[in-house]
Design a protein around this motif. Structure first.
Motif, PDB file in Angstrom:
ATOM      1  N   MET A   1       0.834  -1.196   0.000  1.00 16.15           N
ATOM      2  CA  MET A   1       0.000   0.000   0.000  1.00 16.15           C
ATOM      3  C   MET A   1       0.864   1.240   0.000  1.00 16.15           C
ATOM      4  SD  MET A   1      -3.291  -0.521   2.303  1.00 16.15           S
ATOM      5  CE  MET A   1      -3.638  -2.238   2.047  1.00 16.15           C
ATOM      6  N   TRP A   3       0.525   4.258   0.746  1.00 21.90           N
ATOM      7  CA  TRP A   3       0.510   5.349   1.716  1.00 21.90           C
ATOM      8  C   TRP A   3       0.919   4.923   3.112  1.00 21.90           C
ATOM      9  CZ3 TRP A   3      -3.097   3.513   5.029  1.00 21.90           C
ATOM     10  CH2 TRP A   3      -4.068   2.662   4.501  1.00 21.90           C
ATOM     11  N   SER A 102      -4.910  -8.856 -10.716  1.00 21.48           N
ATOM     12  CA  SER A 102      -6.076  -8.026 -11.004  1.00 21.48           C
ATOM     13  C   SER A 102      -7.162  -8.827 -11.716  1.00 21.48           C
ATOM     14  CB  SER A 102      -5.666  -6.788 -11.782  1.00 21.48           C
ATOM     15  OG  SER A 102      -5.045  -5.892 -10.888  1.00 21.48           O
ATOM     16  N   LEU A 103      -8.261  -8.151 -12.024  1.00 23.60           N
ATOM     17  CA  LEU A 103      -9.486  -8.872 -12.364  1.00 23.60           C
ATOM     18  C   LEU A 103      -9.355  -9.868 -13.517  1.00 23.60           C
ATOM     19  CD1 LEU A 103     -12.370  -9.336 -11.582  1.00 23.60           C
ATOM     20  CD2 LEU A 103     -13.043  -7.393 -12.972  1.00 23.60           C
ATOM     21  N   GLU A 106      -7.383 -12.759 -12.435  1.00 20.81           N
ATOM     22  CA  GLU A 106      -8.093 -13.620 -11.478  1.00 20.81           C
ATOM     23  C   GLU A 106      -9.134 -14.460 -12.209  1.00 20.81           C
ATOM     24  OE1 GLU A 106      -9.166 -12.146  -7.635  1.00 20.81           O
ATOM     25  OE2 GLU A 106     -10.853 -13.512  -7.438  1.00 20.81           O
ATOM     26  N   GLU A 140      -0.697  -5.590  -8.696  1.00 20.23           N
ATOM     27  CA  GLU A 140      -1.883  -5.197  -9.457  1.00 20.23           C
ATOM     28  C   GLU A 140      -1.510  -5.043 -10.928  1.00 20.23           C
ATOM     29  OE1 GLU A 140      -4.734  -5.509  -8.278  1.00 20.23           O
ATOM     30  OE2 GLU A 140      -4.432  -5.449  -6.110  1.00 20.23           O
ATOM     31  N   CYS A 141      -2.532  -4.881 -11.728  1.00 15.73           N
ATOM     32  CA  CYS A 141      -2.490  -4.973 -13.199  1.00 15.73           C
ATOM     33  C   CYS A 141      -1.159  -4.668 -13.884  1.00 15.73           C
ATOM     34  CB  CYS A 141      -3.557  -4.059 -13.788  1.00 15.73           C
ATOM     35  SG  CYS A 141      -3.882  -4.420 -15.522  1.00 15.73           S
ATOM     36  N   CYS A 145      -3.970  -7.880 -19.959  1.00 15.45           N
ATOM     37  CA  CYS A 145      -5.249  -8.536 -19.658  1.00 15.45           C
ATOM     38  C   CYS A 145      -5.681  -9.490 -20.761  1.00 15.45           C
ATOM     39  CB  CYS A 145      -6.323  -7.485 -19.428  1.00 15.45           C
ATOM     40  SG  CYS A 145      -5.799  -6.183 -18.321  1.00 15.45           S
TER      41      CYS A 145
ATOM     42  N   SER B  94      -2.846   1.817 -16.489  1.00 14.01           N
ATOM     43  CA  SER B  94      -2.733   0.824 -15.408  1.00 14.01           C
ATOM     44  C   SER B  94      -4.049   0.282 -14.919  1.00 14.01           C
ATOM     45  CB  SER B  94      -2.001   1.394 -14.201  1.00 14.01           C
ATOM     46  OG  SER B  94      -1.279   2.532 -14.514  1.00 14.01           O
ATOM     47  N   GLU B  95      -5.152   0.609 -15.578  1.00 15.92           N
ATOM     48  CA  GLU B  95      -6.410   0.138 -15.032  1.00 15.92           C
ATOM     49  C   GLU B  95      -6.711  -1.274 -15.523  1.00 15.92           C
ATOM     50  OE1 GLU B  95      -9.324   2.906 -14.213  1.00 15.92           O
ATOM     51  OE2 GLU B  95     -10.965   1.656 -14.914  1.00 15.92           O
ATOM     52  N   PRO B  96      -7.006  -2.191 -14.594  1.00 17.03           N
ATOM     53  CA  PRO B  96      -7.282  -3.560 -15.033  1.00 17.03           C
ATOM     54  C   PRO B  96      -8.300  -3.606 -16.169  1.00 17.03           C
ATOM     55  CG  PRO B  96      -7.136  -3.482 -12.660  1.00 17.03           C
ATOM     56  CD  PRO B  96      -7.021  -2.071 -13.131  1.00 17.03           C
ATOM     57  N   ILE B 308     -11.945  -1.274 -14.769  1.00 13.81           N
ATOM     58  CA  ILE B 308     -12.836  -1.688 -13.688  1.00 13.81           C
ATOM     59  C   ILE B 308     -13.508  -0.531 -12.949  1.00 13.81           C
ATOM     60  CG2 ILE B 308     -11.691  -3.896 -13.261  1.00 13.81           C
ATOM     61  CD1 ILE B 308     -10.264  -2.531 -10.918  1.00 13.81           C
ATOM     62  N   VAL B 352     -15.627 -10.761  -7.736  1.00 13.56           N
ATOM     63  CA  VAL B 352     -15.281  -9.676  -8.662  1.00 13.56           C
ATOM     64  C   VAL B 352     -15.227  -8.349  -7.898  1.00 13.56           C
ATOM     65  CG1 VAL B 352     -16.085  -8.349 -10.655  1.00 13.56           C
ATOM     66  CG2 VAL B 352     -16.192 -10.848 -10.690  1.00 13.56           C
ATOM     67  N   ARG B 354     -14.817  -7.934  -4.739  1.00 15.46           N
ATOM     68  CA  ARG B 354     -13.703  -7.992  -3.782  1.00 15.46           C
ATOM     69  C   ARG B 354     -12.377  -7.684  -4.487  1.00 15.46           C
ATOM     70  NH1 ARG B 354     -10.228 -11.459  -4.814  1.00 15.46           N
ATOM     71  NH2 ARG B 354     -11.569 -13.282  -4.678  1.00 15.46           N
ATOM     72  N   ASN B 355     -12.197  -8.273  -5.666  1.00 17.65           N
ATOM     73  CA  ASN B 355     -10.962  -8.019  -6.420  1.00 17.65           C
ATOM     74  C   ASN B 355     -10.843  -6.532  -6.757  1.00 17.65           C
ATOM     75  OD1 ASN B 355      -9.329  -7.637  -8.921  1.00 17.65           O
ATOM     76  ND2 ASN B 355      -8.973  -9.832  -8.676  1.00 17.65           N
ATOM     77  N   ILE B 356     -11.959  -5.939  -7.206  1.00 18.88           N
ATOM     78  CA  ILE B 356     -11.939  -4.521  -7.592  1.00 18.88           C
ATOM     79  C   ILE B 356     -11.633  -3.640  -6.384  1.00 18.88           C
ATOM     80  CG2 ILE B 356     -13.414  -2.640  -8.411  1.00 18.88           C
ATOM     81  CD1 ILE B 356     -14.706  -4.670 -10.324  1.00 18.88           C
ATOM     82  N   ARG B 358     -10.009  -4.487  -3.684  1.00 21.46           N
ATOM     83  CA  ARG B 358      -8.611  -4.658  -3.286  1.00 21.46           C
ATOM     84  C   ARG B 358      -7.721  -3.767  -4.141  1.00 21.46           C
ATOM     85  NH1 ARG B 358      -6.586 -10.152  -4.449  1.00 21.46           N
ATOM     86  NH2 ARG B 358      -6.542  -9.219  -6.504  1.00 21.46           N
ATOM     87  N   PHE B 359      -8.011  -3.755  -5.432  1.00 21.72           N
ATOM     88  CA  PHE B 359      -7.233  -2.899  -6.334  1.00 21.72           C
ATOM     89  C   PHE B 359      -7.291  -1.445  -5.885  1.00 21.72           C
ATOM     90  CE2 PHE B 359      -6.938  -0.067  -9.984  1.00 21.72           C
ATOM     91  CZ  PHE B 359      -5.724  -0.440 -10.518  1.00 21.72           C
ATOM     92  N   SER B 361      -8.221  -0.147  -3.012  1.00 21.17           N
ATOM     93  CA  SER B 361      -7.691   0.160  -1.690  1.00 21.17           C
ATOM     94  C   SER B 361      -6.162   0.123  -1.731  1.00 21.17           C
ATOM     95  CB  SER B 361      -8.277  -0.791  -0.644  1.00 21.17           C
ATOM     96  OG  SER B 361      -7.401  -1.807  -0.323  1.00 21.17           O
ATOM     97  N   HIS B 362      -5.614  -0.749  -2.562  1.00 18.32           N
ATOM     98  CA  HIS B 362      -4.160  -0.812  -2.713  1.00 18.32           C
ATOM     99  C   HIS B 362      -3.629   0.431  -3.420  1.00 18.32           C
ATOM    100  CE1 HIS B 362      -0.356  -2.188  -4.576  1.00 18.32           C
ATOM    101  NE2 HIS B 362      -0.241  -2.866  -3.468  1.00 18.32           N
ATOM    102  N   SER B 364      -5.168   3.478  -3.705  1.00 17.12           N
ATOM    103  CA  SER B 364      -5.546   4.785  -3.179  1.00 17.12           C
ATOM    104  C   SER B 364      -4.286   5.501  -2.708  1.00 17.12           C
ATOM    105  CB  SER B 364      -6.506   4.602  -1.996  1.00 17.12           C
ATOM    106  OG  SER B 364      -6.712   5.839  -1.372  1.00 17.12           O
TER     107      SER B 364
END
Lengths: 174, 455
Positions: A1, A3, A102-103, A106, A140-141, A145, B94-96, B308, B352, B354-356, B358-359, B361-362, B364
């Protein structure tokens, strides 16, 4: 994280005599990178990238040297360095395996890859093998994808992974 | 398939015009021999204001997610004052679900550089920074090589064919990020470019007035700039012959969706990848024609329209058109980057969500409390629901939380929390049954009800 504040207050800082930011690198950065930006601070990311590329991680001494080079206070460089996921403030294994979680990855079954790596290497995500060869991370991503699941091994991206071809990739590393 | 010929993918073999196996890096020589940099020469023969007018007339909307009209953005710049002005190119993809810019960076980097040069000429910008995400190691190297070639071809540098801008030689640099999703937000990108942590800035001032290094700055996505040479070359009318006009009689405030667009498709389809087509094609077309149908012949359950953060389309929205009006019509945030993630009937929507979460929150940045705490809280709630420990109250709490964080409720600086909350809200609302099936109806009680007469 990004921050979360790292434990800098109680940390012992290892010092060595030989500088991380040596004269060759310094001259190269001064000639190539610094003239690109109106301020020296803007060169922080490129300088940290160069240092990390050379040493594989960023010791505190290296950050302090970078700060001196950039005309900043060390805390300013630390502030920037701790924000970014890519900058490693602890020593890592020789090979850093970053499995995308990432999604899309997964949906395409990244968990089986992570489980297989856990078994093969005997470490949890975030851990390093005892011989210092591998560090496993879930990230993450990675922007792959369409060819999920994927993983980055150091600077090389491996796409459309299965347990077998990931195994092959790791076995073929020098 | 309605697009007649590839525009962005004119040199990149893509279905149905070519075989992706034939893809290779287009170097300067090949780029020039296939008509490259001709649009730049044409633009240089025009007045800068004429170039901006052409882009305005084309109604080109930004391809990076927000869909802001590019020509209008260019028009916000103040008059020149002889000091430095910047172009920053957002290649921090960088967006899934989003991997479209990578295709251009991998195979046709000169197309982007030509767009950059045209934009610098039109907007009188002397320095361009291409902010590319740190994870794109190979792409950064490819791009650097292309930039070096373009200097040799006098696109940039001391002898640039752009001439001197703001009394400076035009320059173009590759600047690598370091693994922070938030740096794709335009003002966070500027902070990061200045060597600081990527914390979004309050607006105003907008970047066009005070952006990088407090100077006027234009920020555009890779795909937006890559389409500019074609607009200059073949004209706004040609550009508007592709895509989708606003509905008849609609006021100009309703967004029109002209031009071609790169679509990324990933998830449970037979042939994932990046495809080019008109804006406004249906999700069903994208899945069945481009993606060659659902994997394993399974049924469609839902799709995320573009990265996402945009929310989700439900099973009854299989025919949704992917245009800039998708948000209002189908109850999601917008088209985003058109990186569609497809999910089949076996997908667990709680996982889905939950995965989003997590992304988000990680990723932010931690600057605004509602986002920093809220995304983590939602992630914890969803983890609990997924594990079977949630209650029906948790679902309502999720909705309440997601409704109160973000720049739209006005509690955060940037839109990262909006991405998280739209995803959660639309998933919970459109797939509530998935959540209900996982939660207990009532909280556990520690008090046991004893039968009458015992003891």
């Amino acid at each position: 994280m990004a921050w979360i504040v790292k434990n800098s207050a109680t940390q012992q800082i290892d010092k060595r005599d030989e500088p991380y930011l040596d004269d060759t690198l310094r001259a190269e950065l001064e000639a190539e990178i610094i003239p690109r930006y109106p301020t020296r601070q803007a060169a922080t990311l490129p300088v940290l990238h160069a240092l990390q590329h050379k040493h594989h991680w960023l010791p505190h001494q290296a950050l302090a040297e970078a700060a001196g080079f950039l005309g900043l206070h060390p805390s300013e460089v630390l502030d920037t360095a701790t924000f970014y996921e890519d900058f490693r403030l602890q020593p890592m294994g020789q090979y850093l395996i970053m499995v995308c979680q990432s999604l899309s990855c997964e949906l395409m079954g990244h968990t089986s890859l992570v489980d297989a790596l856990r078994d093969k290497l005997g470490i949890e995500p975030g851990g390093t093998t005892d011989d210092g060869r591998f560090t496993l991370l879930t990230v993450e991503c990675l922007g792959s994808c369409g060819t999920a699941p994927c993983a980055l091994v150091n600077e090389t991206l491996h796409e459309s992974l299965t347990i077998e071809n990931l195994d092959k990739v790791l076995n073929e590393l020098p | 398939m309605s697009l007649q010929e590839p525009v962005l993918c004119q040199r990149i073999p893509t279905w149905p015009w070519g075989d992706p196996a034939d893809r290779h890096l287009i170097g300067l020589d090949e780029y020039l021999s296939t008509g490259g940099y001709a649009a730049l020469d044409k633009a240089l023969a025009m007045q800068p204001t004429e170039v901006i007018a052409a882009v305005k007339e084309s109604e080109l909307r930004g391809r990076g997610g927000a869909g802001f009209p590019a020509g209008m953005k260019w028009g916000f710049l103040p008059p020149e004052d002889g000091k430095q002005r910047f172009l920053t190119v957002n290649a921090d993809e960088s967006e899934p679900g989003t991997f479209k810019d990578r295709l251009l960076l991998d195979f046709d980097p000169h197309l982007l550089l030509e767009g950059i040069a045209i934009c610098m000429h039109a907007c009188r910008l002397d320095t361009a920074y291409i902010y590319i995400r740190g994870e794109y190691h190979a792409q950064a190297k490819t791009l650097q090589k292309a930039v070096d070639e373009s200097y040799k071809h006098n696109v940039f540098g001391e002898n640039s064919k752009l001439g001197r801008i703001n009394d400076r030689a035009p320059q173009c640099y590759v600047h690598r990020g370091a693994g922070a999703y938030i740096c794709g937000e335009e003002t966070a990108l500027l902070e990061s470019l200045e060597g600081k942590r990527g914390w979004p800035r309050n607006k105003p001032p907008f970047p066009a007035i005070a952006g990088a290094f407090a100077r006027p700055t234009i920020i555009n996505n890779v795909e937006t700039l890559a389409i500019v040479p074609a607009i200059i070359d073949r004209g706004p009318a040609w550009f508007k012959s592709m895509g989708k006009d606003r509905p008849e009689g609609a006021p100009p405030a309703v967004p029109a969706s002209f031009g071609p667009k790169l679509y990324g498709i990933s998830g449970h389809v037979n042939r994932p990848g990046v495809y080019e087509d008109d804006l406004g094609i249906k999700v069903s077309t994208l899945i069945e024609t481009h993606g060659q149908g659902m994997r394993g012949g399974k049924k469609f359950k839902g799709a995320i329209p573009g990265g996402i953060s945009m929310g989700i389309l439900g099973p009854d929205q299989y025919d949704a058109e992917l245009d800039f009006d998708i948000g209002k019509k189908y109850g999601c945030l917008g088209l985003g980057t058109a990186g569609v993630i497809v999910m089949d009937e076996d997908t667990d929507m709680v996982a889905v969500a939950r995965n989003i979460c997590r992304f988000f929150s990680h990723e932010s940045c931690g600057q605004c409390t509602p986002c920093r705490e809220g995304t983590g809280w939602m992630y914890k709630l969803l983890t609990r629901i997924e594990a079977g420990g949630g209650t029906s109250k948790d679902i309502d709490l999720l909705l309440e939380l997601s409704g109160s964080m973000g720049s739209m409720p006005g509690t955060t600086i940037c839109g990262l929390a909006d991405g998280a909350n739209w995803a959660v809200r639309t998933i919970v609302n459109k797939f509530r049954a998935d959540f209900e099936a996982k939660v207990r109806k009532k909280p556990h009680s520690r008090l046991r009800v004893l039968p009458v007469g015992v003891g």
